[in-house]
Design an enzyme around this catalytic site. Structure first.
Site, PDB file in Angstrom:
ATOM      1  N   ASN A  74       0.816  -1.230   0.000  1.00 31.38           N
ATOM      2  CA  ASN A  74       0.000   0.000   0.000  1.00 31.38           C
ATOM      3  C   ASN A  74       0.846   1.276   0.000  1.00 31.38           C
ATOM      4  O   ASN A  74       0.691   2.157   0.837  1.00 31.38           O
ATOM      5  CB  ASN A  74      -1.006   0.002   1.162  1.00 31.38           C
ATOM      6  CG  ASN A  74      -0.341  -0.104   2.526  1.00 31.38           C
ATOM      7  OD1 ASN A  74       0.841  -0.439   2.614  1.00 31.38           O
ATOM      8  ND2 ASN A  74      -1.084   0.190   3.568  1.00 31.38           N
ATOM      9  N   ASP A 117      -3.048  -5.995   1.674  1.00 35.35           N
ATOM     10  CA  ASP A 117      -3.112  -5.692   3.106  1.00 35.35           C
ATOM     11  C   ASP A 117      -3.573  -4.257   3.388  1.00 35.35           C
ATOM     12  O   ASP A 117      -3.138  -3.309   2.757  1.00 35.35           O
ATOM     13  CB  ASP A 117      -1.763  -5.909   3.777  1.00 35.35           C
ATOM     14  CG  ASP A 117      -1.846  -5.590   5.250  1.00 35.35           C
ATOM     15  OD1 ASP A 117      -2.681  -6.210   5.923  1.00 35.35           O
ATOM     16  OD2 ASP A 117      -1.121  -4.695   5.721  1.00 35.35           O
ATOM     17  N   HIS A 152       3.410   6.153  11.218  1.00 34.87           N
ATOM     18  CA  HIS A 152       2.642   7.355  10.878  1.00 34.87           C
ATOM     19  C   HIS A 152       3.321   8.534  11.556  1.00 34.87           C
ATOM     20  O   HIS A 152       3.780   8.413  12.695  1.00 34.87           O
ATOM     21  CB  HIS A 152       1.193   7.254  11.367  1.00 34.87           C
ATOM     22  CG  HIS A 152       0.366   6.289  10.591  1.00 34.87           C
ATOM     23  ND1 HIS A 152       0.041   6.464   9.262  1.00 34.87           N
ATOM     24  CD2 HIS A 152      -0.185   5.101  10.940  1.00 34.87           C
ATOM     25  CE1 HIS A 152      -0.689   5.457   8.834  1.00 34.87           C
ATOM     26  NE2 HIS A 152      -0.840   4.596   9.825  1.00 34.87           N
ATOM     27  N   ASP A 176       3.461  -6.026  11.561  1.00 34.20           N
ATOM     28  CA  ASP A 176       2.562  -5.020  10.976  1.00 34.20           C
ATOM     29  C   ASP A 176       3.066  -3.623  11.340  1.00 34.20           C
ATOM     30  O   ASP A 176       2.279  -2.720  11.651  1.00 34.20           O
ATOM     31  CB  ASP A 176       1.114  -5.232  11.435  1.00 34.20           C
ATOM     32  CG  ASP A 176       0.125  -4.432  10.577  1.00 34.20           C
ATOM     33  OD1 ASP A 176       0.554  -3.777   9.611  1.00 34.20           O
ATOM     34  OD2 ASP A 176      -1.085  -4.463  10.884  1.00 34.20           O
ATOM     35  N   GLY A 192      -2.662   2.014  13.108  1.00 35.12           N
ATOM     36  CA  GLY A 192      -1.335   1.432  12.950  1.00 35.12           C
ATOM     37  C   GLY A 192      -0.359   1.907  14.006  1.00 35.12           C
ATOM     38  O   GLY A 192      -0.481   3.012  14.534  1.00 35.12           O
TER      39      GLY A 192
END
Ligand SMILES: [Zn+2]
Length: 433
Positions: free
Chosen positions: A102, A160, A317, A313, A332
């Site tokens: 992504n 994902d 950010h 994962d 996240g």
């Protein structure tokens, strides 16, 4: 610590050697020569003219492998880059990561795969494998050209962050991927049920006044994908499993012989929904943190083999992204630099998981899921290794992390067990700033 960067031949002596395939930890010494594991001796002391790295009492394991990392490059370099993300990985004991699709542009074209591999070769601190998208633009409509993506270097396929709602698209994806021997990784959340949710649906979501996503959202998605894997005979991997019901579906599918594997994230194994009480945006993740029963089921699944590996994962950010109202904050948290220490503290030190099992779930486990090289402590293997002080207490802080982002709820929380550094093909990279 001594600088081992330029040593081409040396012994790591008196260390606790973890062999995840044999399932044992035994004290001995390892000879590294020209980037490979040349010899493993069960002697604590070695007689040699070569330089010796005395590693008394430290744990030496194959370098960790993370099959679920968001490196954010290209497109979101304000959050993370291949350079900072792989530096964070190495600091967390990883010698290989698989990066998710992504990005912007999305990894749905061979040119993007090649771009990432080139950037990783130029600026990476660990090996980078590329996971390509299942569908063009992650839109869940048209499947990508897997043959070309694989030829460019992609090792797996995943949209994902998004579930592929159209069952026929997912069926075609599994059929096509299966022919090429590629694993499809599914992010299991029914988007209609999780629509605009902020956390797990429970007593806590009511109490906190946040829209909840019911466990059924994940379980319905897992059930469908298992059924499609059964139908096609193709390899399916379930990302970040978080509910007891999903665990049970996977357990039963494995018993029936379905080719399905699963991962759990360090945060779903250790943090629960009640911690959202202070609306910490760093605890907002997808799927959401669940309740204590789910955590207990996840831990049991680590022990009985229903879960094949741990995957971070790692989802960086920037501070600006997270400094907004809770419902606007992107989900996240980062995880590469704290994963081992967190699980060592919460599971191994409390007697809930054997140390060698934690090592396996972070090395040979993930390697087996995607059929990647590495994850083994064997003569002839590349010297991709991690050295850990299991007793060192440390506190993650913005200043001692290498990730470009610091969206972690663990900052300021003392952990036990600290990665000292990794050897990547025999070259030492210190983890400690
Ligand atoms: Zn995901």
């Amino acid at each position: 610590m001594i600088d081992w960067k330029d040593k081409k031949e040396f012994w790591i002596a008196g260390t606790r050697i973890a062999d995840p395939v044999a399932g044992r930890i035994r004290t001995g010494s390892v000879l590294i020569r020209r980037g490979l594991i040349e010899e493993i001796s069960w002697q604590k002391k070695v007689k040699t003219d070569l330089p010796i790295l005395e590693a008394d009492g430290l744990l030496l394991a194959p370098g960790f492998i993370d099959i679920h990392t968001h490196l954010r490059e290209p497109g979101f370099e304000d959050k993370e880059t291949i350079e900072t993300g792989t530096a964070a990985a190495a600091a967390g004991g990883y010698t290989a990561v698989v990066c998710m699709a992504n990005t912007d542009p999305v990894i749905d074209d061979p040119s993007v795969v090649k771009y990432i591999l080139k950037r990783a070769a130029e600026s990476g601190s660990c090996r980078v494998y590329v996971n390509a998208a299942v569908t063009k633009g992650l839109e869940g409509v048209d499947i990508c050209e897997y043959h070309h993506l694989k030829k460019a270097g992609a090792v797996s396929l995943s949209d994902d962050g998004k579930y592929i709602s159209n069952s026929q698209v997912m069926r075609s994806a599994l059929e096509y991927a299966g022919m090429l021997g590629l694993v499809v990784i599914s992010h299991c959340e029914d988007p209609y049920l999780t629509n605009e949710s902020q956390m797990n649906e429970s007593y806590w979501s009511t109490k906190l006044g946040l829209k909840g996503a019911h466990a059924a959202s994940e379980e319905i998605a897992v059930a469908r994908d298992i059924r499609l894997a059964e139908l096609t005979g193709s390899m399916l991997h379930i990302a970040h499993v978080s509910t007891a019901g999903a665990i049970e579906l996977i357990r039963q599918a494995k018993k029936r012989g379905v080719v399905v594997t699963a991962e759990a994230s360090p945060h779903h194994l250790t943090l629960d929904e009640s911690m959202l009480e202070n609306y910490d945006r760093n605890l907002k993740v997808n799927p959401p943190l669940r309740g204590k029963t789910d955590i207990a089921a996840l831990r049991a699944a680590l022990r009985d083999g229903t879960i094949d590996c741990i995957a971070t994962d790692h989802a960086p950010h920037s501070a600006i992204d997270k400094q907004v109202e809770f419902d606007l904050a992107p989900p996240g948290m980062i995880g590469l630099e704290t994963c081992f220490a967190l699980l060592n503290t919460e599971l191994v030190a409390r007697g809930e998981l054997e140390l060698i099992d934690l090592v396996r779930l972070m090395t040979s486990g993930p390697a087996d899921v995607l059929q990647l090289p590495g994850g083994k402590m064997e003569v002839g293997e590349p010297a991709d290794l991690v050295l850990v002080d299991l007793d060192e207490r440390w506190t993650p802080a913005r200043e001692n992390l290498r990730s470009k982002s610091s969206n972690s709820p663990l900052l300021g929380r003392e952990l036990t067990g600290r990665v000292q550094g990794v050897f990547l093909e025999g070259k030492w990279l210190s983890a400690i700033i």
